[in-house]
Design a protein around this motif. Structure first.
Motif, PDB file in Angstrom:
ATOM      1  N   GLU A   1       0.801  -1.228   0.000  1.00 43.35           N
ATOM      2  CA  GLU A   1       0.000   0.000   0.000  1.00 43.35           C
ATOM      3  C   GLU A   1       0.831   1.275   0.000  1.00 43.35           C
ATOM      4  OE1 GLU A   1      -2.890   0.295   3.083  1.00 43.35           O
ATOM      5  OE2 GLU A   1      -4.192  -1.200   2.141  1.00 43.35           O
ATOM      6  N   GLY A   2       1.822   1.332   0.847  1.00 45.57           N
ATOM      7  CA  GLY A   2       2.616   2.536   1.018  1.00 45.57           C
ATOM      8  C   GLY A   2       2.909   2.733   2.485  1.00 45.57           C
ATOM      9  N   LYS A   3       3.385   3.926   2.832  1.00 47.17           N
ATOM     10  CA  LYS A   3       3.723   4.175   4.227  1.00 47.17           C
ATOM     11  C   LYS A   3       3.732   5.668   4.495  1.00 47.17           C
ATOM     12  CE  LYS A   3       8.560   3.752   2.974  1.00 47.17           C
ATOM     13  NZ  LYS A   3       9.758   2.963   3.090  1.00 47.17           N
ATOM     14  N   THR A   4       3.664   5.995   5.768  1.00 46.42           N
ATOM     15  CA  THR A   4       3.804   7.374   6.207  1.00 46.42           C
ATOM     16  C   THR A   4       5.288   7.615   6.436  1.00 46.42           C
ATOM     17  OG1 THR A   4       1.625   7.285   7.247  1.00 46.42           O
ATOM     18  CG2 THR A   4       3.093   9.062   7.937  1.00 46.42           C
ATOM     19  N   VAL A   5       5.811   8.692   5.858  1.00 48.83           N
ATOM     20  CA  VAL A   5       7.243   8.977   5.961  1.00 48.83           C
ATOM     21  C   VAL A   5       7.473  10.352   6.571  1.00 48.83           C
ATOM     22  CG1 VAL A   5       7.882   7.491   4.029  1.00 48.83           C
ATOM     23  CG2 VAL A   5       7.355   9.867   3.600  1.00 48.83           C
ATOM     24  N   LEU A   6       8.631  10.503   7.160  1.00 52.27           N
ATOM     25  CA  LEU A   6       9.067  11.774   7.726  1.00 52.27           C
ATOM     26  C   LEU A   6      10.248  12.250   6.901  1.00 52.27           C
ATOM     27  CD1 LEU A   6       9.004  13.921   9.982  1.00 52.27           C
ATOM     28  CD2 LEU A   6      10.537  12.436  11.287  1.00 52.27           C
ATOM     29  N   GLU A   7      10.102  13.431   6.308  1.00 50.61           N
ATOM     30  CA  GLU A   7      11.155  13.964   5.459  1.00 50.61           C
ATOM     31  C   GLU A   7      11.274  15.463   5.709  1.00 50.61           C
ATOM     32  OE1 GLU A   7      11.292  14.372   0.816  1.00 50.61           O
ATOM     33  OE2 GLU A   7      11.612  12.272   1.383  1.00 50.61           O
ATOM     34  N   ASN A   8      12.461  15.910   6.082  1.00 51.10           N
ATOM     35  CA  ASN A   8      12.709  17.330   6.369  1.00 51.10           C
ATOM     36  C   ASN A   8      11.726  17.889   7.390  1.00 51.10           C
ATOM     37  OD1 ASN A   8      14.829  17.359   4.473  1.00 51.10           O
ATOM     38  ND2 ASN A   8      13.391  17.813   2.813  1.00 51.10           N
ATOM     39  N   GLY A   9      11.417  17.091   8.381  1.00 46.31           N
ATOM     40  CA  GLY A   9      10.515  17.539   9.440  1.00 46.31           C
ATOM     41  C   GLY A   9       9.042  17.482   9.086  1.00 46.31           C
ATOM     42  N   ASN A  10       8.714  17.025   7.901  1.00 49.17           N
ATOM     43  CA  ASN A  10       7.319  16.928   7.468  1.00 49.17           C
ATOM     44  C   ASN A  10       6.906  15.467   7.342  1.00 49.17           C
ATOM     45  OD1 ASN A  10       6.970  19.778   7.114  1.00 49.17           O
ATOM     46  ND2 ASN A  10       8.149  19.604   5.212  1.00 49.17           N
ATOM     47  N   THR A  11       5.693  15.182   7.774  1.00 47.43           N
ATOM     48  CA  THR A  11       5.137  13.843   7.672  1.00 47.43           C
ATOM     49  C   THR A  11       4.138  13.813   6.524  1.00 47.43           C
ATOM     50  OG1 THR A  11       5.339  13.569  10.059  1.00 47.43           O
ATOM     51  CG2 THR A  11       3.907  12.036   8.917  1.00 47.43           C
ATOM     52  N   PHE A  12       4.247  12.794   5.670  1.00 49.40           N
ATOM     53  CA  PHE A  12       3.291  12.650   4.580  1.00 49.40           C
ATOM     54  C   PHE A  12       3.164  11.184   4.207  1.00 49.40           C
ATOM     55  CE2 PHE A  12       7.405  13.343   2.682  1.00 49.40           C
ATOM     56  CZ  PHE A  12       7.457  12.480   1.615  1.00 49.40           C
ATOM     57  N   ASP A  13       2.065  10.878   3.528  1.00 46.17           N
ATOM     58  CA  ASP A  13       1.820   9.516   3.074  1.00 46.17           C
ATOM     59  C   ASP A  13       2.445   9.325   1.701  1.00 46.17           C
ATOM     60  OD1 ASP A  13       0.345   8.869   5.338  1.00 46.17           O
ATOM     61  OD2 ASP A  13      -1.533   9.571   4.458  1.00 46.17           O
ATOM     62  N   LYS A  14       3.203   8.270   1.557  1.00 48.93           N
ATOM     63  CA  LYS A  14       3.845   7.930   0.281  1.00 48.93           C
ATOM     64  C   LYS A  14       3.216   6.648  -0.233  1.00 48.93           C
ATOM     65  CE  LYS A  14       8.401   6.872  -1.616  1.00 48.93           C
ATOM     66  NZ  LYS A  14       8.493   7.582  -2.799  1.00 48.93           N
ATOM     67  N   LEU A  15       2.596   6.733  -1.399  1.00 46.00           N
ATOM     68  CA  LEU A  15       1.950   5.563  -1.997  1.00 46.00           C
ATOM     69  C   LEU A  15       2.972   4.518  -2.405  1.00 46.00           C
ATOM     70  CD1 LEU A  15      -0.703   7.184  -4.370  1.00 46.00           C
ATOM     71  CD2 LEU A  15      -1.077   6.170  -2.117  1.00 46.00           C
ATOM     72  N   GLY A  16       2.591   3.268  -2.284  1.00 44.46           N
ATOM     73  CA  GLY A  16       3.409   2.178  -2.781  1.00 44.46           C
ATOM     74  C   GLY A  16       3.340   2.129  -4.301  1.00 44.46           C
ATOM     75  N   LEU A  17       4.110   1.264  -4.866  1.00 47.85           N
ATOM     76  CA  LEU A  17       4.239   1.125  -6.313  1.00 47.85           C
ATOM     77  C   LEU A  17       2.903   0.865  -7.011  1.00 47.85           C
ATOM     78  CD1 LEU A  17       6.699   0.795  -8.344  1.00 47.85           C
ATOM     79  CD2 LEU A  17       6.283  -1.642  -8.111  1.00 47.85           C
ATOM     80  N   VAL A  18       2.147  -0.112  -6.530  1.00 44.16           N
ATOM     81  CA  VAL A  18       0.885  -0.476  -7.181  1.00 44.16           C
ATOM     82  C   VAL A  18      -0.162   0.628  -7.046  1.00 44.16           C
ATOM     83  CG1 VAL A  18      -1.020  -2.133  -7.192  1.00 44.16           C
ATOM     84  CG2 VAL A  18       1.343  -2.945  -7.059  1.00 44.16           C
ATOM     85  N   PRO A  19      -0.408   1.180  -5.843  1.00 42.10           N
ATOM     86  CA  PRO A  19      -1.374   2.279  -5.752  1.00 42.10           C
ATOM     87  C   PRO A  19      -0.969   3.501  -6.596  1.00 42.10           C
ATOM     88  CG  PRO A  19      -0.988   1.373  -3.581  1.00 42.10           C
ATOM     89  CD  PRO A  19       0.013   0.735  -4.505  1.00 42.10           C
ATOM     90  N   GLU A  20       0.319   3.785  -6.653  1.00 48.90           N
ATOM     91  CA  GLU A  20       0.804   4.908  -7.463  1.00 48.90           C
ATOM     92  C   GLU A  20       0.458   4.704  -8.938  1.00 48.90           C
ATOM     93  OE1 GLU A  20       2.610   8.528  -8.186  1.00 48.90           O
ATOM     94  OE2 GLU A  20       2.470   7.627  -6.209  1.00 48.90           O
ATOM     95  N   ALA A  21       0.724   3.520  -9.449  1.00 51.07           N
ATOM     96  CA  ALA A  21       0.414   3.211 -10.848  1.00 51.07           C
ATOM     97  C   ALA A  21      -1.089   3.179 -11.080  1.00 51.07           C
ATOM     98  CB  ALA A  21       1.042   1.880 -11.245  1.00 51.07           C
ATOM     99  N   TYR A  22      -1.818   2.635 -10.134  1.00 48.29           N
ATOM    100  CA  TYR A  22      -3.282   2.550 -10.248  1.00 48.29           C
ATOM    101  C   TYR A  22      -3.883   3.939 -10.355  1.00 48.29           C
ATOM    102  CZ  TYR A  22      -7.738   0.096  -9.440  1.00 48.29           C
ATOM    103  OH  TYR A  22      -8.995  -0.448  -9.576  1.00 48.29           O
ATOM    104  N   LYS A  23      -3.299   4.866  -9.648  1.00 52.22           N
ATOM    105  CA  LYS A  23      -3.786   6.253  -9.623  1.00 52.22           C
ATOM    106  C   LYS A  23      -3.347   7.045 -10.857  1.00 52.22           C
ATOM    107  CE  LYS A  23      -3.660  10.265  -6.545  1.00 52.22           C
ATOM    108  NZ  LYS A  23      -3.174  10.713  -5.211  1.00 52.22           N
ATOM    109  N   ASN A  24      -2.117   6.811 -11.331  1.00 58.77           N
ATOM    110  CA  ASN A  24      -1.533   7.656 -12.376  1.00 58.77           C
ATOM    111  C   ASN A  24      -1.432   7.023 -13.753  1.00 58.77           C
ATOM    112  OD1 ASN A  24      -1.099   9.857 -10.607  1.00 58.77           O
ATOM    113  ND2 ASN A  24       0.641   8.776  -9.755  1.00 58.77           N
ATOM    114  N   GLY A  25      -1.717   5.734 -13.863  1.00 57.87           N
ATOM    115  CA  GLY A  25      -1.656   5.075 -15.162  1.00 57.87           C
ATOM    116  C   GLY A  25      -0.324   4.409 -15.427  1.00 57.87           C
ATOM    117  N   GLY A  26      -0.331   3.494 -16.369  1.00 60.26           N
ATOM    118  CA  GLY A  26       0.853   2.726 -16.713  1.00 60.26           C
ATOM    119  C   GLY A  26       0.547   1.244 -16.606  1.00 60.26           C
ATOM    120  N   LEU A  27       1.571   0.448 -16.808  1.00 54.42           N
ATOM    121  CA  LEU A  27       1.438  -1.002 -16.749  1.00 54.42           C
ATOM    122  C   LEU A  27       1.899  -1.503 -15.389  1.00 54.42           C
ATOM    123  CD1 LEU A  27       0.986  -3.837 -17.997  1.00 54.42           C
ATOM    124  CD2 LEU A  27       3.351  -3.696 -18.843  1.00 54.42           C
TER     125      LEU A  27
END
Length: 175
Positions: free
Chosen positions: A60-86
């Motif tokens: 699915e993905g994970k919540t990440v901390l980067e430069n003091g900010n927390t955000f959700d990062k989609l996993g490979l399959v959800p990212e492709a499902y959302k944005n298109g591609g094979l």
């Protein structure tokens, strides 16, 4: 690639229907055929290597901390499902039961509800789902002992084609 198999796969590509499944012996070119088509059509490829220990929360993905900010990062399959591609579900017959269940909405092109972020992802109109496997997911293979039985609903949503090794003459010419 084998011309007949290539024609069938390209017809599937432009049909945007059910997922395509390619099954056959190790090294017969299942994944390579999908890469070949995507390359010729300049489409992005998202390869998920399936194994028995892969769980839905790992995909699915994970919540990440980067430069003091927390955000959700989609996993490979959800990212492709959302944005298109094979999306290639490589070695799908290795999937465990929880992961097979998680793949159902994707195979049906339904909204995908992510547990970790509570986000609902709609399928992109240009997303394509393909799977590779050594078996048809029937289980009990003596040759491929790590292959699992796919549940009938998932297996039935995939249009399966058998990929065979090229004839010895063709292999010799390639070499």
């Amino acid at each position: 690639p084998d011309e007949t198999m290539l024609r069938r796969c390209v017809a599937w590509w432009f049909g945007l229907g059910d997922p395509l499944g390619l099954y056959g012996e190790t090294g017969s070119g299942k994944t390579e055929l999908l890469y070949f088509i995507a390359d010729r059509l300049n489409e992005p490829v998202y390869l998920l290597q399936v194994n028995g220990g892969l769980l839905p929360e790992m995909v699915e993905g994970k919540t990440v901390l980067e430069n003091g900010n927390t955000f959700d990062k989609l996993g490979l399959v959800p990212e492709a499902y959302k944005n298109g591609g094979l999306i290639i579900l490589d070695e799908l017959d290795k999937a465990n039961k929880p992961l097979q269940s998680w793949f159902h909405p994707i195979a049906e092109r339904k909204p995908l509800a992510l547990e970790f972020s509570k986000e609902i992802i709609l399928p992109h109109d240009q997303v394509r789902i393909a799977a590779t496997a050594n078996t048809l997911g029937q289980g009990g293979s003596e040759r491929y002992s790590s292959s699992n039985k796919l549940d009938d609903a998932l297996r039935g949503r995939i249009g399966w084609l058998e990929v065979k090794y090229p004839e010895p003459v063709i292999v010799t010419n390639i070499m």
